[in-house]
Design a protein around this motif. Structure first.
Motif, PDB file in Angstrom:
ATOM      1  N   ASP A 175       0.803  -1.283  -0.211  1.00 53.18           N
ATOM      2  CA  ASP A 175       0.025   0.100  -0.096  1.00 53.18           C
ATOM      3  C   ASP A 175       0.975   1.268  -0.008  1.00 53.18           C
ATOM      4  O   ASP A 175       0.413   2.508  -0.163  1.00 53.18           O
ATOM      5  N   LEU A 176       2.016   1.156   0.163  1.00 49.73           N
ATOM      6  CA  LEU A 176       2.912   2.381   0.358  1.00 49.73           C
ATOM      7  C   LEU A 176       3.189   2.917  -1.139  1.00 49.73           C
ATOM      8  O   LEU A 176       3.387   2.202  -1.934  1.00 49.73           O
ATOM      9  N   ASP A 177       3.291   4.179  -1.148  1.00 50.51           N
ATOM     10  CA  ASP A 177       3.652   4.982  -2.339  1.00 50.51           C
ATOM     11  C   ASP A 177       5.092   4.668  -2.632  1.00 50.51           C
ATOM     12  O   ASP A 177       5.806   4.025  -1.359  1.00 50.51           O
ATOM     13  N   PRO A 178       5.737   4.736  -3.863  1.00 54.05           N
ATOM     14  CA  PRO A 178       7.139   4.251  -4.060  1.00 54.05           C
ATOM     15  C   PRO A 178       7.944   5.071  -2.902  1.00 54.05           C
ATOM     16  O   PRO A 178       9.192   4.508  -2.473  1.00 54.05           O
ATOM     17  N   TRP A 179       7.809   6.285  -2.951  1.00 52.53           N
ATOM     18  CA  TRP A 179       8.671   7.219  -2.032  1.00 52.53           C
ATOM     19  C   TRP A 179       8.592   6.787  -0.510  1.00 52.53           C
ATOM     20  O   TRP A 179       9.504   7.033   0.105  1.00 52.53           O
ATOM     21  N   LYS A 207      10.838   3.342  -0.152  1.00 47.89           N
ATOM     22  CA  LYS A 207      12.001   3.956  -0.019  1.00 47.89           C
ATOM     23  C   LYS A 207      12.464   4.502   0.970  1.00 47.89           C
ATOM     24  O   LYS A 207      13.537   3.966   1.697  1.00 47.89           O
ATOM     25  N   ALA A 208      11.678   5.406   1.453  1.00 48.41           N
ATOM     26  CA  ALA A 208      12.206   5.840   2.941  1.00 48.41           C
ATOM     27  C   ALA A 208      12.106   4.834   3.923  1.00 48.41           C
ATOM     28  O   ALA A 208      12.936   4.626   4.806  1.00 48.41           O
ATOM     29  N   PHE A 209      11.004   4.132   4.117  1.00 50.29           N
ATOM     30  CA  PHE A 209      10.647   3.267   5.220  1.00 50.29           C
ATOM     31  C   PHE A 209      11.821   2.307   5.175  1.00 50.29           C
ATOM     32  O   PHE A 209      12.530   1.867   6.149  1.00 50.29           O
ATOM     33  N   GLU A 210      11.942   1.549   3.859  1.00 51.41           N
ATOM     34  CA  GLU A 210      13.221   0.542   3.917  1.00 51.41           C
ATOM     35  C   GLU A 210      14.349   1.209   4.089  1.00 51.41           C
ATOM     36  O   GLU A 210      15.325   0.518   4.780  1.00 51.41           O
ATOM     37  N   ARG A 211      14.892   2.331   3.725  1.00 56.72           N
ATOM     38  CA  ARG A 211      16.246   2.617   4.020  1.00 56.72           C
ATOM     39  C   ARG A 211      16.204   2.958   5.654  1.00 56.72           C
ATOM     40  O   ARG A 211      17.097   2.537   6.228  1.00 56.72           O
ATOM     41  N   ALA A 212      15.100   3.369   6.248  1.00 55.33           N
ATOM     42  CA  ALA A 212      15.282   3.551   7.803  1.00 55.33           C
ATOM     43  C   ALA A 212      15.371   2.598   8.402  1.00 55.33           C
ATOM     44  O   ALA A 212      16.180   2.116   9.292  1.00 55.33           O
ATOM     45  N   VAL A 213      14.492   1.343   7.954  1.00 55.99           N
ATOM     46  CA  VAL A 213      14.746  -0.003   8.676  1.00 55.99           C
ATOM     47  C   VAL A 213      16.072  -0.598   8.531  1.00 55.99           C
ATOM     48  O   VAL A 213      16.658  -1.218   9.423  1.00 55.99           O
ATOM     49  N   ASP A 214      16.779  -0.336   7.139  1.00 57.66           N
ATOM     50  CA  ASP A 214      18.007  -0.871   6.844  1.00 57.66           C
ATOM     51  C   ASP A 214      19.131  -0.196   7.823  1.00 57.66           C
ATOM     52  O   ASP A 214      20.021  -0.775   8.352  1.00 57.66           O
ATOM     53  N   GLU A 215      19.045   1.303   7.989  1.00 52.33           N
ATOM     54  CA  GLU A 215      19.916   1.906   8.643  1.00 52.33           C
ATOM     55  C   GLU A 215      19.778   1.836  10.033  1.00 52.33           C
ATOM     56  O   GLU A 215      20.844   1.719  11.103  1.00 52.33           O
ATOM     57  N   ASP A 216      18.506   1.623  10.728  1.00 49.55           N
ATOM     58  CA  ASP A 216      18.328   0.960  11.998  1.00 49.55           C
ATOM     59  C   ASP A 216      19.052   1.912  12.990  1.00 49.55           C
ATOM     60  O   ASP A 216      19.799   1.698  13.871  1.00 49.55           O
ATOM     61  N   LYS A 217      18.653   3.299  12.771  1.00 46.95           N
ATOM     62  CA  LYS A 217      19.461   4.341  13.776  1.00 46.95           C
ATOM     63  C   LYS A 217      18.659   4.246  14.993  1.00 46.95           C
ATOM     64  O   LYS A 217      17.771   3.856  15.139  1.00 46.95           O
ATOM     65  N   ASN A 218      19.631   5.166  15.972  1.00 40.95           N
ATOM     66  CA  ASN A 218      19.048   5.222  17.238  1.00 40.95           C
ATOM     67  C   ASN A 218      18.371   6.680  17.264  1.00 40.95           C
ATOM     68  O   ASN A 218      18.638   7.493  16.918  1.00 40.95           O
ATOM     69  N   TYR A 219      17.249   6.567  18.041  1.00 39.55           N
ATOM     70  CA  TYR A 219      16.406   7.684  18.403  1.00 39.55           C
ATOM     71  C   TYR A 219      16.346   7.846  19.926  1.00 39.55           C
ATOM     72  O   TYR A 219      15.878   6.975  20.593  1.00 39.55           O
ATOM     73  N   TYR A 220      16.811   9.397  20.082  1.00 40.09           N
ATOM     74  CA  TYR A 220      16.770   9.641  21.507  1.00 40.09           C
ATOM     75  C   TYR A 220      15.772  10.679  21.693  1.00 40.09           C
ATOM     76  O   TYR A 220      16.020  11.870  20.860  1.00 40.09           O
TER      77      TYR A 220
END
Lengths: 818, 172
Positions: A680-684, A687-700
């Motif tokens: 259901d996601l738009d392409p953009w 893209k953003a979601f997959e990149r964020a999952v891939d980077e798995d950054k820390n959020y504080y």
């Protein structure tokens, strides 16, 4: 009844003050939200054609001009000045004047002046010696200094004698009211017209040590000359025109001793007749050196122009010889000064005199002669540093403002601790006399001399040239000048602890006994921290933290250049700094100059967040682990310790599906949902979601509170598990919709795991409490705890010049036995 | 009427025999800061006095008539610290005796000279009676600023020449 000054009373008084200062047509009448970023529209005066909205002189800007020709005589024996004064008043205003007001500063010492009449016994009032009120424990008291002052009053007539007020041969009606004088004009003075009048005046010079003025005479009874000698410092010595401005018309707030001067620019032509063996130092350029200087002195002055180090025009030996005798002869010294707002001078036979040329360059004033005048009591301390400090000041200040515009710059040692006039300053530090006849000085006294010369010479820029209204706003010259002298002193020797650091003002700012910086000078409770330290610290923070040097220095210079030889008000400064830096600073002026808030920002908590992948095979596993990481129930633990066996353990033959699949077991239902989510996601978005999952950054998420009320940028130091540290600045605007509590999201790379946060790690913001600046919370030892841990050794302030003369002695040998 | 005049005359006393200084930086008021800190962690009431070194030197010179370089010898430093301790006192209430403050030490830090004292934290310490008149016999215009602090709860007083005991009460 002993005095119970409860802080509550203070808080109450200040609260009233604050609320009245804040009263405006726009009010928050529900809730407690306070807009710390509210623009200063209602607070600053409406811009007009005289002062525009940018903070620069408007297209119709005007100021009056007053020229003086004065012929004065110093009667050394009577310590009296008699003079004739011719005044030319140029009405550059668009208004017609029917009368002129003059300020008679010598009259402020008269017993019937507002200043003298309002000296509060044991309390506030004049600058002189004190008294003590009676209470239960002790009778009323009066200091010897106060007695000396009273006796001086008994023995001397104080204030001006003014006669022959004339124009075009006609007597002019005049009225003296305390320290002000109104002269009624023969006919109204129209815009653009000029009016000339003259008067004779005389006054007895005050003894500075007895009365405490900004000038006067100092007596040296121990000199070889019978009866001793004097140093005369002449300041506020002639009747002068009150200012007439676009924002206040006649400035009639009388001189009470604290709020200094509001003055007009003009040209001066002054002759002073003094004992022939006196040396005169003065505002202006000497016009008749052939009459008053010897050929040798003129030769030395010529040599000084290009000398590497100061050249003596009058040497120490010559001054010492000179002060042994007196003379009945007189000489007339003649000085002229153009476009200055005041005129002061000094005269004594005690002066040695050194000079050094300063080749400033530029078009306006390429050459300036720096000179110092001092008695033997100033000695070696002055010989080495006074004139050099004058030149250093001009060098530094000019870079931040404009070229020094006058032909001379002078430092004179006399009885006044430190006071400034155009081209000439009075500075107090001296050497210490010892019984062996030698004179030495401590390092602290050396710093004091260099510091005070820089400060007072710096006043040439603020307010002598940038002619702010000292009577109303002490901070406009003292605050700006203290900020600039900190710059100049650090360029002299950064290892010396001078200048104002933010930490210097925290004890004052957190206290509940203070008034806003925007308070009229005579009403300020603590002038030092209020008008000097706090504004200087504020400007330092503005430069180093908020704007950065490039933006600040550009704007500060723009203010200086715009208002050179003109009269700025606080709003002109605020507007110029904002307009030229291009940064909204209304919140900064409001907080630092219009309130008594202080800075106290705490870091309260830090939360760690992790982005869900939405993939149930990943997220459910994480949830299971999170659950497993939680502490086990104490109840269950204790049962285990008691070796209690559970029903399940005792009945292993009975089990079902849920014994093999916990609540985090993933089914295709979740997997299908995940697939649908991705589809259901738009392409953009994908893209953003997959990149964020891939980077798995820390959020504080870091939570802050503003406990002091003053909004400021949040300066952060972040420390990571790998030992690296990172600094960041969150602009003050983060507080704009939530002035008491804010949260900030910090995102770091996967490997950058945050372990600690520090607010204002370098103590740059005058935060009054460092205890709450750390997360995880850290115990910050108190000053005394730190001292007990490791007594610190301070820098050395030894009088080595004196100690070095100590004779070497053999040690005392004490017999020691076992 | 006569009695009133009489009482004023009797009560009129010469203050210190020390003259006002002849070198006062025209623009700066002499001031010192004292912090009285409630340190619940150590169970002490901690007192830290901060003076400008230059001020301290001039006071020594004028008050004791000695060489004005307090930092050159530890004896002279101690003499100044002792002077400060003699001019500062606290007590729990108007009628209580002065607390016996322990001497912790003194040090130079940059342009400041610090003097430290402490006392065991009294059980009730929301009100303190304070007296601080250092320098004031030498410089009548000296203002001594005292902050009484317990966390963010701060009460302040400015001691002028004629102030004796002032009470500082923390917010309830």
């Amino acid at each position: 009844m002993k005095k119970l000054v409860t802080a509550g009373v203070w808080a109450c008084a200040l609260g009233l003050f604050t609320s009245s200062a804040w009263s405006s047509a726009v009010k928050q009448t529900k809730g407690d939200f306070e807009d710390k970023f509210r623009q200063l529209d209602e607070v600053l005066p409406t811009p007009n054609d005289y002062r525009n909205a940018a903070g620069e002189p408007g297209k119709e800007y005007w100021q009056q001009q007053v020229d003086y020709i004065i012929d004065a005589k110093l009667d050394e024996k009577k310590r009296r000045i008699t003079a004739n004064e011719r005044i030319t008043y140029h009405n550059n205003s668009p208004y017609t004047l029917k009368y002129l007001w003059l300020q008679l500063e010598q009259n402020r010492f008269k017993p019937d002046s507002i200043s003298e009449l309002t000296i509060d016994f044991s309390g506030t009032g004049g600058r002189g010696p004190s008294t003590r009120a009676m209470n239960d424990d002790q009778p009323a008291g009066i200091s010897l200094g106060k007695l000396r002052r009273n006796q001086f009053y008994d023995d001397n007539e104080i204030g001006y004698t003014i006669t022959n007020v004339k124009a075009q041969g006609q007597d002019l009606p005049f009225t003296i009211n305390s320290a002000q004088m109104r002269v009624d004009l023969l006919k109204p003075l129209k815009p653009g017209e000029t009016f000339e009048f003259s008067l004779d005046f005389a006054f007895n010079i005050l003894e500075e040590d007895a009365v405490t003025d900004r000038g006067g005479y100092e007596h040296f009874p121990d000199d070889a000359r019978k009866g001793g000698n004097d140093i005369f410092l002449l300041a506020q010595w002639f009747p002068r025109l009150a200012s007439y401005s676009d924002y206040e018309a006649w400035h009639n707030k009388e001189f009470l001793g604290r709020g200094e001067f509001t003055l007009e620019f003009g040209n001066y032509d002054v002759k002073m007749t003094v004992p022939a063996d006196h040396i005169v130092a003065s505002t202006g350029v000497l016009q008749n050196e052939n009459d008053v200087l010897t050929a040798t002195q003129k030769q030395r002055l010529e040599k000084a122009k290009n000398a590497k180090r100061p050249v003596f025009i009058v040497t120490a030996d010559e001054a010492l010889e000179n002060e042994k005798e007196g003379t009945r002869d007189t000489k007339t010294w003649h000085f002229k000064a153009e476009n200055v707002r005041d005129f002061a001078w000094a005269s004594s036979r005690k002066f040695m005199w050194d000079a050094k040329g300063y080749h400033q360059g530029g078009e306006e004033q390429p050459f300036v002669m720096a000179m110092s005048y001092y008695p033997k009591e100033g000695g070696d301390l002055w010989k080495k540093y006074s004139t050099e400090a004058i030149i250093h000041t001009m060098d530094v200040y000019s870079r931040y403002t404009f070229d020094y515009p006058y032909p001379v710059s002078i430092s004179v040692n006399g009885p006044v601790g430190g006071m400034e006039y155009p081209m000439i300053t009075f500075n107090g530090p001296r050497t210490t006399w010892h019984e062996d006849g030698s004179r030495t000085y401590t390092q602290a006294e050396k710093r004091f001399l260099i510091g005070v010369v820089i400060h007072e010479v710096g006043h040439n820029y603020f307010p002598m040239i940038i002619n702010s209204d000292e009577r109303q706003w002490t901070w406009m010259d003292e605050g700006l000048n203290s900020f600039m002298d900190g710059v100049a002193c650090r360029e002299w020797d950064p290892t010396i602890p001078w200048g104002v650091e933010p930490r210097d003002v925290t004890a004052y700012m957190k206290s509940d006994v203070q008034v806003p910086v925007m308070t009229q000078s005579d009403s300020v409770l603590k002038l030092g921290p209020n008008a000097y330290t706090k504004p200087a610290v504020a400007l330092n923070i503005l430069r180093e933290v908020i704007l950065g040097r490039e933006l600040f220095d550009f704007a500060f210079k723009e203010y200086a250049v715009r208002w050179k030889n003109k009269r700025p008000t606080p709003s002109d400064f605020f507007r110029t700094m904002e307009e030229a830096s291009g940064v909204d600073l209304d919140w900064f002026w409001r907080g630092w100059f219009y309130t008594t808030d202080h800075v106290d920002i705490s870091v309260d908590s830090v939360y760690t967040l992790r982005l869900d992948t939405k993939n149930p095979d990943i997220d459910f596993k994480r949830r299971r682990q999170e659950e497993a990481d939680k502490p086990t129930s104490l109840f269950v633990e204790r049962n285990k310790e008691e070796r209690k066996r559970t029903w399940v353990e005792l009945n292993k033959d009975v089990s079902d599906f849920y014994d093999k699949n916990d609540r985090f077991t993933v089914t295709n239902k979740e997997r299908n949902k995940y697939k649908q989510f991705l589809a259901d996601l738009d392409p953009w978005e994908r893209k953003a979601f997959e990149r964020a999952v891939d980077e798995d950054k820390n959020y504080y998420v870091i939570n802050f509170s503003n406990l002091g009320g003053l909004v400021m940028p949040i300066l952060l130091e972040l420390e990571f598990k790998n030992g690296k540290k990172e600094e960041m600045m969150i602009p003050a605007e983060i507080w704009r919709r939530s002035p008491k509590k804010v949260s900030k999201l910090i995102v770091t790379d996967k490997k950058q795991e945050l372990v600690s946060v520090v607010v204002d790690p370098h103590w740059e913001t005058a935060d009054v409490n460092n205890e709450n600046n750390h997360y995880p919370p850290r115990i910050i030892p108190s000053r005394i705890e730190s001292y007990k841990d490791e007594p610190r050794k301070g820098p050395v302030y030894r009088d080595i010049m004196h100690d070095i003369k100590t004779e070497l002695k053999d040690p005392e040998v004490k017999e020691k036995r076992k | 009427m006569k009695r009133i005049i009489h009482s004023i005359c009797v009560g009129f006393l010469l203050m210190s025999a020390i003259l006002a200084p002849n070198t006062v930086l025209a623009h700066q008021q002499k001031e010192a800061y004292t912090t009285i800190l409630v340190n619940e962690r150590t169970g002490n009431l901690e007192i830290a006095h901060r003076f400008s070194i230059h001020d301290a030197e001039h006071v020594l010179k004028q008050h004791f008539g000695i060489k004005a370089d307090i930092i050159s010898s530890s004896d002279t430093q101690e003499r100044f610290a002792q002077y400060v301790r003699l001019h500062f006192a606290i007590k729990a209430s108007e009628i209580d005796n002065e607390m016996a403050l322990l001497t912790v030490g003194h040090e130079v830090e940059g342009k400041y000279f610090w003097v430290y004292q402490e006392v065991k934290l009294p059980q009730k310490h929301d009100v303190l009676w304070v007296k601080m008149n250092a320098f004031q016999e030498v410089w009548p215009k000296q203002t001594n600023h005292v902050n009484f602090e317990k966390g963010r709860n701060i009460r302040s007083a400015r001691f002028k020449k004629d102030d004796e005991w002032l009470a500082l009460e923390l917010k309830k």
